[in-house]
Design a protein around this motif. Structure first.
Motif, PDB file in Angstrom:
ATOM      1  N   UNK A 189       0.823  -1.213   0.000  1.00  0.00           N
ATOM      2  CA  UNK A 189       0.000   0.000   0.000  1.00  0.00           C
ATOM      3  C   UNK A 189       0.853   1.258   0.000  1.00  0.00           C
ATOM      4  N   UNK A 190       0.210   2.388  -0.156  1.00  0.00           N
ATOM      5  CA  UNK A 190       0.896   3.659   0.040  1.00  0.00           C
ATOM      6  C   UNK A 190       1.106   3.904   1.532  1.00  0.00           C
ATOM      7  N   UNK A 191       2.021   4.791   1.830  1.00  0.00           N
ATOM      8  CA  UNK A 191       2.305   5.160   3.222  1.00  0.00           C
ATOM      9  C   UNK A 191       1.268   6.157   3.728  1.00  0.00           C
ATOM     10  N   UNK A 192       0.865   5.969   4.958  1.00  0.00           N
ATOM     11  CA  UNK A 192       0.041   6.955   5.662  1.00  0.00           C
ATOM     12  C   UNK A 192       0.850   7.446   6.860  1.00  0.00           C
ATOM     13  N   UNK A 193       1.166   8.714   6.869  1.00  0.00           N
ATOM     14  CA  UNK A 193       1.965   9.267   7.960  1.00  0.00           C
ATOM     15  C   UNK A 193       1.135   9.358   9.245  1.00  0.00           C
ATOM     16  N   UNK A 194       1.692   8.914  10.383  1.00  0.00           N
ATOM     17  CA  UNK A 194       0.982   9.081  11.653  1.00  0.00           C
ATOM     18  C   UNK A 194       0.841  10.564  11.984  1.00  0.00           C
ATOM     19  N   UNK A 195      -0.257  10.914  12.606  1.00  0.00           N
ATOM     20  CA  UNK A 195      -0.545  12.310  12.943  1.00  0.00           C
ATOM     21  C   UNK A 195      -0.406  12.507  14.450  1.00  0.00           C
ATOM     22  N   UNK A 196       0.356  13.494  14.840  1.00  0.00           N
ATOM     23  CA  UNK A 196       0.506  13.801  16.258  1.00  0.00           C
ATOM     24  C   UNK A 196      -0.849  14.114  16.885  1.00  0.00           C
ATOM     25  N   UNK A 197      -0.985  13.775  18.146  1.00  0.00           N
ATOM     26  CA  UNK A 197      -2.263  13.994  18.816  1.00  0.00           C
ATOM     27  C   UNK A 197      -2.682  15.460  18.756  1.00  0.00           C
ATOM     28  N   UNK A 198      -1.725  16.370  18.840  1.00  0.00           N
ATOM     29  CA  UNK A 198      -2.045  17.801  18.810  1.00  0.00           C
ATOM     30  C   UNK A 198      -2.553  18.261  17.450  1.00  0.00           C
ATOM     31  N   UNK A 199      -2.330  17.443  16.393  1.00  0.00           N
ATOM     32  CA  UNK A 199      -2.739  17.813  15.046  1.00  0.00           C
ATOM     33  C   UNK A 199      -3.955  17.035  14.565  1.00  0.00           C
ATOM     34  N   UNK A 200      -4.551  16.265  15.455  1.00  0.00           N
ATOM     35  CA  UNK A 200      -5.731  15.482  15.086  1.00  0.00           C
ATOM     36  C   UNK A 200      -7.010  16.304  15.234  1.00  0.00           C
ATOM     37  N   UNK A 201      -8.056  15.826  14.573  1.00  0.00           N
ATOM     38  CA  UNK A 201      -9.358  16.494  14.655  1.00  0.00           C
ATOM     39  C   UNK A 201      -9.907  16.396  16.072  1.00  0.00           C
ATOM     40  N   UNK A 202     -10.527  17.470  16.523  1.00  0.00           N
ATOM     41  CA  UNK A 202     -11.125  17.522  17.861  1.00  0.00           C
ATOM     42  C   UNK A 202     -12.616  17.246  17.748  1.00  0.00           C
ATOM     43  N   UNK A 203     -12.953  15.973  17.662  1.00  0.00           N
ATOM     44  CA  UNK A 203     -14.331  15.594  17.349  1.00  0.00           C
ATOM     45  C   UNK A 203     -15.283  15.716  18.531  1.00  0.00           C
ATOM     46  N   UNK A 367      -7.382   2.378  12.356  1.00  0.00           N
ATOM     47  CA  UNK A 367      -7.317   1.516  11.170  1.00  0.00           C
ATOM     48  C   UNK A 367      -6.184   1.894  10.211  1.00  0.00           C
ATOM     49  N   UNK A 368      -5.552   3.025  10.405  1.00  0.00           N
ATOM     50  CA  UNK A 368      -4.464   3.462   9.536  1.00  0.00           C
ATOM     51  C   UNK A 368      -3.095   2.948   9.974  1.00  0.00           C
ATOM     52  N   UNK A 369      -2.986   2.356  11.150  1.00  0.00           N
ATOM     53  CA  UNK A 369      -1.678   1.939  11.662  1.00  0.00           C
ATOM     54  C   UNK A 369      -0.941   0.946  10.766  1.00  0.00           C
ATOM     55  N   UNK A 370      -1.625   0.001  10.086  1.00  0.00           N
ATOM     56  CA  UNK A 370      -0.895  -0.917   9.198  1.00  0.00           C
ATOM     57  C   UNK A 370      -0.231  -0.229   8.010  1.00  0.00           C
ATOM     58  N   UNK A 371      -0.553   1.035   7.778  1.00  0.00           N
ATOM     59  CA  UNK A 371       0.009   1.757   6.638  1.00  0.00           C
ATOM     60  C   UNK A 371       1.086   2.764   7.064  1.00  0.00           C
ATOM     61  N   UNK A 372       1.523   2.697   8.313  1.00  0.00           N
ATOM     62  CA  UNK A 372       2.532   3.643   8.794  1.00  0.00           C
ATOM     63  C   UNK A 372       3.864   3.396   8.078  1.00  0.00           C
ATOM     64  N   UNK A 373       4.723   4.415   8.001  1.00  0.00           N
ATOM     65  CA  UNK A 373       5.934   4.351   7.177  1.00  0.00           C
ATOM     66  C   UNK A 373       6.854   3.166   7.425  1.00  0.00           C
ATOM     67  N   UNK A 374       7.183   2.875   8.678  1.00  0.00           N
ATOM     68  CA  UNK A 374       8.133   1.794   8.949  1.00  0.00           C
ATOM     69  C   UNK A 374       7.658   0.465   8.379  1.00  0.00           C
ATOM     70  N   UNK A 375       6.340   0.242   8.421  1.00  0.00           N
ATOM     71  CA  UNK A 375       5.783  -1.009   7.907  1.00  0.00           C
ATOM     72  C   UNK A 375       5.893  -1.065   6.391  1.00  0.00           C
ATOM     73  N   UNK A 376       5.444  -0.001   5.732  1.00  0.00           N
ATOM     74  CA  UNK A 376       5.381  -0.001   4.269  1.00  0.00           C
ATOM     75  C   UNK A 376       6.765   0.066   3.641  1.00  0.00           C
ATOM     76  N   UNK A 377       7.643   0.923   4.173  1.00  0.00           N
ATOM     77  CA  UNK A 377       8.975   1.028   3.561  1.00  0.00           C
ATOM     78  C   UNK A 377       9.788  -0.243   3.754  1.00  0.00           C
TER      79      UNK A 377
END
Length: 394
Positions: A189-203, A367-377
Motif C-alpha cells: 500500500x501507500x504510506x500513511x503518515x501518523x498524525x501527532x495527537x495535537x494535530x488530530x481532529x477535535x471531534x 485503522x491506519x496503523x498498518x500503513x505507517x511508514x516503517x511497515x510499508x517502507x
C-alpha cells in the motif's frame, strides 16, 4: 551502496501536487534514509521545483523532454490506432523514445541496481534503456480497471516487461493477474503518515460552526466534485451551522465554472468555499468534522487516508475501488449507494450525530496503523532486495 533509479516519465511532472508526485518524493527520501543512493529521472525542465521537496542527497535528473511538435508520421499512427488499436499509444511511445535518448547521455545502466517505474511510459523507458539487465518494479497508482482496463494487447505486453508489478490494495492482486498472467504481482500500500495527537481532529468539542472538507482535484469523471456540492446544497437549509471547504487544483475550467454558477444560484457562496491548493493541508483537516469523498474510483487515496489518520469520519461510495476497502460502513465511516441523494443521506447521518462522528473518527485513526511508514517502507525494501538478488543469480 546500492543505487535505485525512480522513473516518472511522459508528460508527468514533479511540480504537480497530486498523489503520485507525493509518493515519488516520499519513496526517494525514505530509501535515501535507508542507505540507498537514489536517483529520480523525469522529463521536467532543468529548473523544475518539486512541489514536494526531495531531501538533500536525492539526485534529480531532469531530462528536458518536451516535444512541442509531434511528427506527422506519429500523428498518422495515432489516428490509425484509434480505428484499429494494434499499437501501444503511439504518442506516448514517441515520448518514451526521446526520454531514452536523453537518459543514455546522462546515465549508464551499469550504475543502477534496481529501477522503479512510476507510470506506463516509465516501463517503456526502463526496458529500452536497460534491457533485461536490471530488475524493473512497475507501480500501479490507480485501480486496476483504470490502469489496465483500456489497454490493448500491446499495452499490456509493455506492462508485462516489468519483473514484478506492485498494486495498492489486496483485491487488486487477482484482478491484475487476469491481465498479466505471467508477471508476478505484489500488494504494497501507500504510506500513511501518523498524525501527532495535537494535530488530530477535535471531534468531541461543540462548535458554533462545523466544517465539511474534501481534498482532490476538481474533476467531473473521477473525483465527481459536483455530487458533493449538490448533496451539500440539499442539506444546507437544515444545517445552517455547516460549511463546505473544497481543496484541490482546477484542471477543467468549464466544469469549475459550472460548479461556481450552481453554488451562486443556490445562494451558498458564503458556505461553499473553493480553497485551491495548500501545503498545510493537515491544519485544514485538523479543523474539520467530516471528510467527504465522492470519488468514482481510486487506487489508494492519500487524501482519504490522511483524513482518516487525523481522526475524521469519512463518507464515500461503496462502488468505488479502494474507497470501499478503506471505509468500513458504520465502523470508521459511511459508505453510500451511488447518486446525490444517497451521498446526502450519508453526510446527514454524520452531520446530525456528534457522538457517531467521534466514534467513527477514533476507529478510522486506529485503522491506519498498518500503513505507517516503517511497515510499508520495509515491505518495499524487502521487495527491492529480493529483485536485486534474483537478477544477480541469473
Amino acid at each position: 551502496m546500492k543505487t535505485l533509479l525512480l522513473l516518472y516519465m511522459g508528460d508527468e511532472t514533479v511540480t504537480a501536487s497530486a498523489g503520485t508526485e507525493k509518493v515519488l518524493t516520499n519513496m526517494a527520501n525514505a530509501m535515501l534514509a535507508r542507505g540507498y543512493r537514489v536517483l529520480v529521472a523525469t522529463n521536467d525542465d532543468p529548473g523544475a521545483v518539486p512541489y514536494f521537496p526531495f531531501d538533500a542527497g536525492v539526485e534529480c535528473l531532469y531530462l528536458d523532454v518536451h516535444p512541442e511538435k509531434i511528427p506527422l508520421w506519429i500523428k498518422i499512427k495515432r489516428e490509425v490506432n484509434r480505428v484499429i488499436p494494434l499499437m501501444d499509444r503511439p504518442v506516448e511511445a514517441y515520448w518514451a523514445s526521446l526520454s531514452v535518448e536523453k537518459l543514455r547521455k546522462r546515465l549508464s545502466p551499469t550504475e543502477i541496481d534496481c529501477i522503479i517505474a512510476y507510470n506506463h511510459e516509465a516501463i517503456q523507458v526502463a526496458d529500452r534503456w536497460a534491457g533485461h539487465t536490471i530488475p524493473i518494479i512497475a507501480m500501479m497508482h490507480n485501480s486496476i480497471q483504470a490502469v489496465m482496463g483500456k489497454c490493448n494487447r500491446r499495452g499490456l505486453d509493455e506492462k508485462a516487461k516489468a519483473d514484478v508489478v506492485q498494486v495498492l490494495m489486496p483485491s487488486y492482486v487477482a484482478e491484475a493477474r487476469q491481465y498479466l498472467r505471467h508477471t508476478p504481482v505484489v500488494w504494497i500500500p501507500n504510506v500513511v503518515e501518523p498524525v501527532l495527537e495535537s494535530e488530530r481532529a477535535q471531534m468531541g468539542h461543540s462548535k458554533s460552526t462545523y466544517k465539511m472538507i474534501t481534498v482532490g482535484r476538481i474533476d467531473a469523471d473521477q473525483k465527481q466534485t459536483h455530487i458533493l456540492i449538490e448533496a451539500f446544497a440539499s442539506l444546507a437549509g437544515r444545517y445552517p451551522d455547516w460549511n463546505l471547504w473544497i481543496w484541490g487544483e482546477i484542471r477543467e475550467k468549464d466544469y469549475y465554472n459550472q460548479l461556481i454558477q450552481f453554488v451562486d444560484r443556490q445562494g451558498l457562496t458564503e458556505r461553499i468555499h473553493f480553497a485551491g491548493t495548500t501545503k498545510a493541508i493537515q491544519e485544514e483537516l485538523r479543523q474539520a468534522d467530516i471528510f467527504a469523498f465522492p470519488s468514482a474510483f481510486e487506487g489508494f487515496p492519500l487524501a482519504l487516508t490522511e483524513a482518516m489518520a487525523t481522526g475524521l469520519p469519512s463518507v464515500g461510495f461503496k462502488s468505488a475501488d479502494a474507497v470501499r476497502d478503506l471505509i468500513v460502513d458504520g465502523k470508521n465511516g459511511v459508505l453510500c449507494d451511488e447518486g446525490v441523494t444517497s451521498f446526502a443521506d450519508g453526510l446527514e447521518r454524520l452531520m446530525k450525530d456528534q457522538i457517531l462522528r467521534q466514534t467513527l473518527g477514533q476507529q478510522a485513526l486506529a485503522d491506519m496503523k498498518p500503513y505507517y511508514p516503517d511497515v510499508v517502507w520495509q515491505q518495499w525494501q524487502d521487495l527491492i532486495e529480493s529483485q536485486i538478488k534474483k537478477t544477480s543469480q541469473i
